[in-house]
Design a protein around this motif. Structure first.
Motif, PDB file in Angstrom:
ATOM      1  N   LEU A  94      34.335  -5.528   0.045  1.00  0.00           N
ATOM      2  CA  LEU A  94      32.916  -5.327  -0.305  1.00  0.00           C
ATOM      3  C   LEU A  94      32.472  -3.921   0.071  1.00  0.00           C
ATOM      4  CD1 LEU A  94      31.423  -8.712   0.951  1.00  0.00           C
ATOM      5  CD2 LEU A  94      31.693  -8.023  -1.431  1.00  0.00           C
ATOM      6  N   ILE A  95      32.958  -3.446   1.214  1.00  0.00           N
ATOM      7  CA  ILE A  95      32.594  -2.099   1.664  1.00  0.00           C
ATOM      8  C   ILE A  95      33.177  -1.072   0.686  1.00  0.00           C
ATOM      9  CG2 ILE A  95      32.937  -0.387   3.509  1.00  0.00           C
ATOM     10  CD1 ILE A  95      32.808  -2.852   5.473  1.00  0.00           C
ATOM     11  N   MET A  96      34.450  -1.301   0.280  1.00  0.00           N
ATOM     12  CA  MET A  96      35.080  -0.371  -0.671  1.00  0.00           C
ATOM     13  C   MET A  96      34.337  -0.355  -2.006  1.00  0.00           C
ATOM     14  SD  MET A  96      39.020  -0.758   0.470  1.00  0.00           S
ATOM     15  CE  MET A  96      39.519  -1.561  -0.946  1.00  0.00           C
ATOM     16  N   LYS A  97      33.829  -1.523  -2.385  1.00  0.00           N
ATOM     17  CA  LYS A  97      33.089  -1.604  -3.657  1.00  0.00           C
ATOM     18  C   LYS A  97      31.637  -1.134  -3.503  1.00  0.00           C
ATOM     19  CE  LYS A  97      33.801  -5.650  -5.878  1.00  0.00           C
ATOM     20  NZ  LYS A  97      34.061  -7.098  -5.971  1.00  0.00           N
ATOM     21  N   LEU A 129      28.665  -5.650   8.005  1.00  0.00           N
ATOM     22  CA  LEU A 129      28.045  -5.974   6.714  1.00  0.00           C
ATOM     23  C   LEU A 129      27.641  -7.449   6.659  1.00  0.00           C
ATOM     24  CD1 LEU A 129      27.251  -5.136   3.841  1.00  0.00           C
ATOM     25  CD2 LEU A 129      29.612  -5.576   3.136  1.00  0.00           C
ATOM     26  N   LEU A 130      28.435  -8.319   7.287  1.00  0.00           N
ATOM     27  CA  LEU A 130      28.153  -9.753   7.177  1.00  0.00           C
ATOM     28  C   LEU A 130      26.890 -10.141   7.946  1.00  0.00           C
ATOM     29  CD1 LEU A 130      31.852 -10.885   7.522  1.00  0.00           C
ATOM     30  CD2 LEU A 130      30.468 -10.941   5.445  1.00  0.00           C
ATOM     31  N   SER A 131      26.700  -9.534   9.118  1.00  0.00           N
ATOM     32  CA  SER A 131      25.460  -9.856   9.834  1.00  0.00           C
ATOM     33  C   SER A 131      24.258  -9.226   9.119  1.00  0.00           C
ATOM     34  CB  SER A 131      25.536  -9.441  11.305  1.00  0.00           C
ATOM     35  OG  SER A 131      25.965  -8.124  11.450  1.00  0.00           O
ATOM     36  N   GLU A 132      24.484  -8.065   8.501  1.00  0.00           N
ATOM     37  CA  GLU A 132      23.405  -7.467   7.700  1.00  0.00           C
ATOM     38  C   GLU A 132      23.060  -8.371   6.521  1.00  0.00           C
ATOM     39  OE1 GLU A 132      22.989  -3.114   6.637  1.00  0.00           O
ATOM     40  OE2 GLU A 132      25.067  -3.227   7.312  1.00  0.00           O
TER      41      GLU A 132
END
Ligand code: ATP
Ligand code: MG
Length: 250
Positions: A94-97, A129-132
């Motif tokens: 997800l971060i890469m995308k 990212l998941l907690s965000e």
């Protein structure tokens, strides 16, 4: 309207998963339909409940499966979306995308029509990212705080992240709803000091504490919620009280 609560503290081991599992069960026992979503690659929600699952939060986030296909029945009225180690890799993808923190909210579009009264999100113990994602989907943030000073410090960091999420997602009504003292032991002055500190920092939203109890720490290895494992013990009493608090503060 579905109430969406996330359980977050960046400090590890403060009782986030314990609260999601047992509050979820308690609400389900009171007749409410509940969905618990695991956002932590440790995958503790499914392993605590002994649930067999096929699809996980990883597929949900990567669009490998719809939210409907990711749901597993764990108990009567208590469904889960499980996580496992695949979630770590999914997060990297997800971060890469360059997916933003609203990705979970987008993947769960339409879930309010599924008829759940409560969606509970179990968050990882880190700012990632998941907690965000949890903060960009949940409307009520609940912070379990164990009786340690560093857990209080991390609770205050959660408040900063809530403010950031509101700034990034104007119109998303996320707010701090509850601070839940956990591992409370009245024999130790530290427990009383920490609760007093919490009441000072978070006036009006500190719940009755969840007491430290051996039964609560044993329950996961039996794949039973505290209401099944020790229905009359302190853990059940405390989590039943938390259920009432959640129902009263709609
Ligand atoms: N009130 C309590 N009394 C005794 N043991 C507890 C209590 N609450 C949780 N535990 C135990 O403490 C451990 C940590 O709790 P839990 O997994 O809920 O914390 P967590 O915040 O989800 O941790 P992580 O940050 O790793 O996700 C677990 O083994 C759990 O069974
Ligand atoms: Mg956990």
């Amino acid at each position: 309207m579905t109430r969406i609560l996330c359980f977050l503290n960046f400090k590890g081991g403060t009782g986030k998963t314990t609260t999601v599992v047992n509050l979820g069960m308690g609400l389900a026992m009171r007749g409410h339909r509940v969905l618990a979503i695991d956002l932590d690659a440790q995958g503790s929600v499914a392993s605590w409940l002994g649930a067999n699952y096929e699809h996980t939060t990883a597929e949900l986030l990567l669009e490998g499966a719809s939210w409907f296909d990711c749901i597993t029945r764990a108990r009567t009225r208590l469904d889960i979306i499980a996580a496992d180690r695949r979630l770590t890799e999914a997060e990297q993808k997800l971060i890469m995308k360059q997916e933003g923190p609203d990705v979970l909210r987008r993947r769960l579009a339409g879930i309010e029509e599924a008829g759940y009264e409560f969606i509970l999100l179990d968050c990882p113990p880190s700012v990632n990212l998941l907690s965000e994602c949890a903060l960009h989907f949940a409307r009520e943030v609940c912070i379990p705080v164990s009786m340690e000073y560093l857990a209080v410090v991390s609770a205050r960091l959660v408040v900063i992240e809530i403010i950031r999420a509101r700034r990034l997602s104007p119109g998303h009504p996320v707010r701090l709803a509850m601070v839940i003292p956990t591992f409370f032991d009245r024999r130790y002055s530290k427990s009383h000091e920490i609760v007093a500190m919490l009441q000072q920092h978070f006036p009006g939203i500190v719940t009755e504490p969840i007491r430290a109890s051996a039964r609560l720490s044993e329950a996961p290895s039996h794949h039973l919620t505290i209401f099944e494992y020790d229905p009359t013990g302190p853990g059940s009493i405390d989590y039943a009280r938390l259920v009432e608090r959640v129902l009263e503060h709609a």
